[in-house]
Design a protein around this motif. Structure first.
Motif, short mmCIF file in Angstrom:
data_model
loop_
_atom_site.label_atom_id
_atom_site.label_comp_id
_atom_site.label_asym_id
_atom_site.label_seq_id
_atom_site.Cartn_x
_atom_site.Cartn_y
_atom_site.Cartn_z
N UNK A 4 0.84 -1.22 0.00
CA UNK A 4 0.00 0.00 0.00
C UNK A 4 0.86 1.26 0.00
N UNK A 5 1.90 1.24 0.83
CA UNK A 5 2.80 2.39 0.91
C UNK A 5 3.54 2.55 -0.42
N UNK A 6 3.95 1.45 -1.00
CA UNK A 6 4.65 1.50 -2.29
C UNK A 6 3.76 2.08 -3.37
N UNK A 7 2.48 1.67 -3.41
CA UNK A 7 1.55 2.18 -4.42
C UNK A 7 1.30 3.68 -4.24
N UNK A 8 1.25 4.13 -2.99
CA UNK A 8 0.98 5.55 -2.76
C UNK A 8 2.13 6.44 -3.22
N UNK A 9 3.31 5.86 -3.39
CA UNK A 9 4.48 6.64 -3.79
C UNK A 9 4.96 6.33 -5.22
N UNK A 10 4.24 5.47 -5.95
CA UNK A 10 4.73 5.04 -7.26
C UNK A 10 4.79 6.16 -8.30
N UNK A 11 4.01 7.22 -8.15
CA UNK A 11 4.01 8.31 -9.13
C UNK A 11 4.91 9.48 -8.72
N UNK A 12 5.62 9.33 -7.62
CA UNK A 12 6.49 10.40 -7.15
C UNK A 12 7.93 10.16 -7.61
N UNK A 13 8.64 11.24 -7.77
CA UNK A 13 10.07 11.13 -8.05
C UNK A 13 10.82 10.78 -6.78
N UNK A 14 12.07 10.42 -6.92
CA UNK A 14 12.87 9.98 -5.78
C UNK A 14 12.98 11.07 -4.71
N UNK A 15 13.19 12.31 -5.12
CA UNK A 15 13.34 13.40 -4.16
C UNK A 15 12.07 13.59 -3.35
N UNK A 16 10.91 13.67 -4.03
CA UNK A 16 9.64 13.87 -3.32
C UNK A 16 9.31 12.68 -2.43
N UNK A 17 9.59 11.48 -2.91
CA UNK A 17 9.33 10.28 -2.12
C UNK A 17 10.18 10.30 -0.85
N UNK A 18 11.44 10.62 -1.00
CA UNK A 18 12.34 10.66 0.14
C UNK A 18 11.89 11.72 1.15
N UNK A 19 11.51 12.89 0.66
CA UNK A 19 11.07 13.97 1.55
C UNK A 19 9.83 13.57 2.33
N UNK A 20 8.85 12.98 1.65
CA UNK A 20 7.61 12.59 2.33
C UNK A 20 7.85 11.47 3.35
#
Length: 126
Positions: A4-20
């Motif tokens: 679920x967590x992986x799906x919620x971040x699949x459309x984000x870039x690495x920087x945004x994913x890391x920040x969130x």
């Protein structure tokens, strides 16, 4: 990472994913840091207790701080170690600072083990 967590971040870039993710877990790390610091500051050696056990206990706490990304200097950790000792080590501590020593934790541990042999535990006044 859960699906679920992986799906919620699949459309984000690495920087945004890391920040969130960092924002999400920052409070948890802060709480853990507080618990570890409370343990460190409350850690006091007991008369007659093993110096090695005491040093290893503190070293474990400092390792936890490193794991959660909390920086500290060796000078700070030495101050904590020396402050945690019983009053039987007051002369050792005074000499350490008066001589301007700058030792590693391992060196300090060795010095304390040597000094431990000369310390006589307090007698019961009965």
């Amino acid at each position: 990472m859960s699906s679920e967590l992986q799906k919620s971040y699949e459309n984000l870039g690495a920087y945004d994913m890391n920040k969130q993710l960092k924002d999400m877990f920052q409070e948890q790390a802060r709480t853990e840091r507080f618990k570890v610091m409370k343990s460190i500051l409350g850690c006091k050696q007991h008369y007659g207790g093993s110096m090695s056990d005491h040093v290893l206990k503190l070293k474990g706490y400092f390792n936890k701080l490193k794991l959660i990304g909390f920086p500290f200097t060796q000078e700070f950790s030495i101050d904590v170690y020396l402050n945690s000792l019983t009053s039987a080590y007051k002369h050792f501590t005074m000499n350490y600072y008066m001589n301007g020593l700058a030792k590693s934790i391992m060196d300090l541990h060795g010095m304390l083990k040597t000094d431990e042999e000369s310390i006589v535990p307090p007698r019961n006044s009965s």
